[in-house]
Motif scaffolding. Structure first.
Motif, mmCIF file in Angstrom:
data_model
loop_
_atom_site.group_PDB
_atom_site.id
_atom_site.type_symbol
_atom_site.label_atom_id
_atom_site.label_comp_id
_atom_site.label_asym_id
_atom_site.label_seq_id
_atom_site.Cartn_x
_atom_site.Cartn_y
_atom_site.Cartn_z
ATOM 1 N N GLU A 93 1.670 -12.267 -13.749
ATOM 2 C CA GLU A 93 1.895 -10.885 -14.199
ATOM 3 C C GLU A 93 3.337 -10.466 -13.959
ATOM 4 O O GLU A 93 3.961 -9.855 -14.810
ATOM 5 N N PHE A 94 3.862 -10.830 -12.787
ATOM 6 C CA PHE A 94 5.236 -10.404 -12.491
ATOM 7 C C PHE A 94 6.246 -11.189 -13.328
ATOM 8 O O PHE A 94 7.285 -10.673 -13.698
ATOM 9 N N LYS A 95 5.923 -12.448 -13.634
ATOM 10 C CA LYS A 95 6.824 -13.208 -14.518
ATOM 11 C C LYS A 95 6.940 -12.482 -15.860
ATOM 12 O O LYS A 95 8.003 -12.404 -16.448
ATOM 13 N N GLU A 96 5.830 -11.969 -16.328
ATOM 14 C CA GLU A 96 5.815 -11.384 -17.667
ATOM 15 C C GLU A 96 6.194 -9.906 -17.693
ATOM 16 O O GLU A 96 6.510 -9.369 -18.750
ATOM 17 N N ALA A 97 6.163 -9.258 -16.532
ATOM 18 C CA ALA A 97 6.429 -7.811 -16.507
ATOM 19 C C ALA A 97 7.888 -7.527 -16.854
ATOM 20 O O ALA A 97 8.788 -8.179 -16.332
ATOM 21 N N PRO A 98 8.135 -6.550 -17.708
ATOM 22 C CA PRO A 98 9.527 -6.206 -18.007
ATOM 23 C C PRO A 98 10.186 -5.467 -16.844
ATOM 24 O O PRO A 98 11.411 -5.483 -16.694
ATOM 25 N N SER A 99 9.381 -4.778 -16.030
ATOM 26 C CA SER A 99 9.940 -4.046 -14.890
ATOM 27 C C SER A 99 8.858 -3.924 -13.819
ATOM 28 O O SER A 99 7.711 -4.293 -14.056
ATOM 29 N N GLY A 100 9.232 -3.396 -12.670
ATOM 30 C CA GLY A 100 8.248 -3.213 -11.599
ATOM 31 C C GLY A 100 8.790 -3.691 -10.266
ATOM 32 O O GLY A 100 9.918 -4.182 -10.175
ATOM 33 N N ILE A 101 7.962 -3.504 -9.243
ATOM 34 C CA ILE A 101 8.379 -3.871 -7.883
ATOM 35 C C ILE A 101 7.378 -4.864 -7.311
ATOM 36 O O ILE A 101 6.195 -4.564 -7.208
ATOM 37 N N ASP A 138 0.844 -1.206 0.000
ATOM 38 C CA ASP A 138 0.000 0.000 0.000
ATOM 39 C C ASP A 138 0.875 1.251 0.000
ATOM 40 O O ASP A 138 0.611 2.216 -0.716
ATOM 41 N N LEU A 139 1.930 1.222 0.828
ATOM 42 C CA LEU A 139 2.818 2.382 0.896
ATOM 43 C C LEU A 139 3.482 2.652 -0.457
ATOM 44 O O LEU A 139 3.491 3.779 -0.953
ATOM 45 N N CYS A 140 4.041 1.603 -1.054
ATOM 46 C CA CYS A 140 4.785 1.793 -2.311
ATOM 47 C C CYS A 140 3.856 2.263 -3.428
ATOM 48 O O CYS A 140 4.253 3.062 -4.277
ATOM 49 N N LYS A 141 2.633 1.750 -3.410
ATOM 50 C CA LYS A 141 1.668 2.157 -4.437
ATOM 51 C C LYS A 141 1.430 3.673 -4.356
ATOM 52 O O LYS A 141 1.366 4.355 -5.373
ATOM 53 N N VAL A 142 1.338 4.172 -3.129
ATOM 54 C CA VAL A 142 1.076 5.600 -2.949
ATOM 55 C C VAL A 142 2.352 6.422 -3.174
ATOM 56 O O VAL A 142 2.342 7.434 -3.875
ATOM 57 N N ALA A 143 3.451 5.960 -2.582
ATOM 58 C CA ALA A 143 4.678 6.781 -2.587
ATOM 59 C C ALA A 143 5.429 6.717 -3.916
ATOM 60 O O ALA A 143 6.148 7.646 -4.269
ATOM 61 N N LEU A 144 5.276 5.612 -4.627
ATOM 62 C CA LEU A 144 6.064 5.450 -5.858
ATOM 63 C C LEU A 144 5.133 5.137 -7.045
ATOM 64 O O LEU A 144 5.243 4.083 -7.668
ATOM 65 N N PRO A 145 4.229 6.062 -7.355
ATOM 66 C CA PRO A 145 3.246 5.752 -8.399
ATOM 67 C C PRO A 145 3.888 5.581 -9.780
ATOM 68 O O PRO A 145 3.250 5.059 -10.692
#
Ligand SMILES: Nc1ncnc2c1ncn2[C@@H]1O[C@H](COP(=O)(O)OP(=O)(O)OP(=O)(O)O)[C@@H](O)[C@H]1O
Length: 545
Positions: free
Chosen positions: A374-382, A345-352
């Motif tokens: 989704e994360f397997k296929e994502a090229p980037s993200g947290i 929740d914090l990262c979603k708000v602080a690092l949009p």
């Protein structure tokens, strides 16, 4: 000085072979039904293919044997299968298993670093063994793989499906794990022809209560314990022993295979339950070397106060992103499921600006499987995760692993770090600890963890306003749950943390203030009792949610 830019796998040139781009499905105790378009609660989870080969350099180093050398030893259909997966050469652990096992049906204990191809190293010999005539009658399970998590079971089953895809005769690989409808999946299992079963201990133990399931396992040829040290530790060992009692006796001659990146000494005492004395012990790790992948520079950030936790996380994320903006796929491990929920929740708000994902045991199985894909296929993200993906999970191209808080032991640290630098790629790892947790670094001198190259702590005041601005937008219930989980988790480490119960409560209360709580959230009287913190000053008894 900012961290130097990273090189990613490129030095090894070339790419792996082509992998089919369409989603694969893995049957959950099913008999080959087509994939569903959507996943309903309790229905079969599907796991998608690892992204196509264009993102996947070969794992191998020069000098490894090509798979083509295995003609005449491995079935041509298996060789075609691995070729289609992009496996041209054997990884060191795969080569070792093929060249040093007395026979493909020998018992073995195998250690190799994370992300170096252990899955194929146990699947290929076991499947070859089955194809060489060691097949139980129709409907009988020949290969049973037991692993710690549902996500890992799905992943292993998918790899099994890829490996066997080119065989003239289909081999059914079924999975069994909790969070899915028991009755319907059981029915598919007992009416199908499951040659291979990949299961987690809880559900396996449960379904072995059914006579029909026990009968299906009477012709067992190979039992694999993946993440063997975890499967045989205090948490899982009772279930494993119960399972073993309901499988055919070891004297029937089934093959036992135990694999892990970490095999602490204590494992030798317990592997006897699945391995005959005189089993072959193989390792690709030098005994004087740390079992983490050498290509992973590992750093620690030592905080003076727990209050700095959140600004430190945001600081490390932002710094690492600045130094490598094009290569930013991160897994952040928290210590508890509720803590992970709040961090998400914090990262979603602080690092949009970043795509964020959450994965932990308090989510439904459908949501877990969806996020995994989704994360397997994502090229980037947290991805903010708990230990449900701490071991074995193969998320392609993870460039950074951050651990926030104390790992339960050195093995857990190693496996989490192993989510990066897989299949020959590079990666980095950072662990963020507050002063009482810093003992972890000193008590594990064999781990190559160095101080973070920049003085993050000095820069934290710069990040604090972002923390303070973000937390008011984080759900109060999420904070209360995270607070309670923080207390519960750390209570079990009081001695190591060198804290008295009263001091721990103070630390937890500081953690709550850092989340912007005006006062520590209340905790139910019963829960406080269960935590063994009854009467400890600083705790507010009552109900927050
Ligand atoms: N011979 C090979 N050639 C190319 N890629 C390979 C080969 N063997 C395995 N891989 C790939 O390497 C990655 C890591 O493999 P795998 O998940 O089996 O590692 P592992 O050793 O079991 O890791 P962990 O210890 O984390 O469980 C996977 O993406 C897999 O497809």
């Amino acid at each position: 000085m900012p961290p130097p830019p990273r090189r990613r796998g490129g030095a090894r040139g070339g790419r792996g072979g082509k992998r089919p781009g369409s989603p694969y499905t893995v049957r959950n105790m099913s008999d080959g039904r087509p994939p569903r378009a959507t996943q309903e609660q309790g229905q079969e989870p599907q796991i998608h293919a690892t992204p196509a080969a264009h993102s996947k350099p070969p794992l191998v180093v020069e000098g490894q044997k090509p798979y083509s050398d295995m003609k005449g030893i491995l079935h041509p259909g298996l060789l075609e299968g691995v070729d289609a997966m992009g496996f041209k050469f054997m990884s060191p652990v795969q080569e070792k298993v093929f060249s040093e096992l007395p026979s493909l049906s020998s018992d073995c204990l195998v250690q190799a670093k994370t992300g170096t191809g252990k899955t194929a190293a146990f699947l290929l010999p076991a499947i070859q063994n089955l194809l060489s005539g060691n097949r139980p009658p129709r409907g009988g399970v020949a290969i049973l793989v037991i692993c710690p998590t549902r996500e890992l079971a799905l992943q292993i089953a998918k790899e099994c499906q890829d490996i066997t895809a080119r065989l003239p005769q289909k081999l059914e690989c079924h999975t069994a794990f909790g969070g899915t409808q028991r009755a319907s999946s059981l029915k598919r299992f007992v009416t199908g022809n499951p040659s291979i079963l990949v299961a987690t201990p809880g559900r396996l133990d449960d379904i072995l209560g059914e006579k029909e399931v026990r009968e299906r396992l009477q012709g067992l040829k190979t039992l694999v314990l993946d993440e063997a040290d975890r499967m045989l530790d205090a948490g899982f060992a009772p279930a494993i022993h119960k399972i073993l009692k309901r499988l055919p006796p070891k004297s029937d001659g089934w093959q036992g295979m135990c694999f892990s990146a970490t095999l602490p000494e204590r494992v030798n005492d317990v592997v006897k339950c699945v391995l005959f004395p005189g089993y072959t012990s193989l390792s690709t790790i030098d005994p004087n070397e740390a079992p983490t992948v050498a290509r992973v520079p590992q750093f620690f950030v030592s905080l003076t106060s727990i209050k700095q936790t959140f600004s430190a996380l945001l600081a490390v994320l932002q710094k690492e992103h600045e130094s490598n903006p094009d290569d930013f796929k991160v897994v952040v491990f928290g210590t508890t499921a509720n803590g992970v929920g709040m961090l998400y929740d914090l990262c979603k708000v602080a690092l949009p600006q970043f795509r964020t994902f959450e994965l932990h045991s308090r989510m439904s199985q459908n949501a877990r499987t969806r996020t995994t894909n989704e994360f397997k296929e994502a090229p980037s993200g947290i991805l903010i995760a708990s230990d449900v993906v701490g071991r074995g999970m193969d998320f392609p191209n993870v460039s950074l692993v951050i651990q926030l808080g104390l790992p339960s032991d050195a093995e857990q640290y190693v496996h989490r770090v192993g989510r990066t630098a897989r299949a020959g790629r590079d990666g980095r790892a950072v662990i963020i600890l507050f002063s009482n947790e810093s003992f972890f670094i000193h008590t594990n001198p064999s781990l190559p963890i160095k101080p973070y190259p920049t003085d993050i702590v000095a820069e934290l005041p710069k990040y604090q306003p972002l923390v303070e601005k973000s937390f008011p937008r984080v759900d109060e219930v999420a904070k209360a749950k995270a607070y309670q989980a923080f207390l519960g988790y750390n209570k079990t480490y009081l001695k190591k943390l060198r804290l008295q119960p009263k001091e721990l409560v103070q630390v937890a209360n500081d953690y709550a203030y850092a989340m912007g709580c005006p006062e520590p959230p209340m905790i139910d009287k019963k829960v406080v009792g269960k935590m063994g913190l009854k009467g400890v000053p600083g705790i507010r008894i009552g109900s927050t949610y």
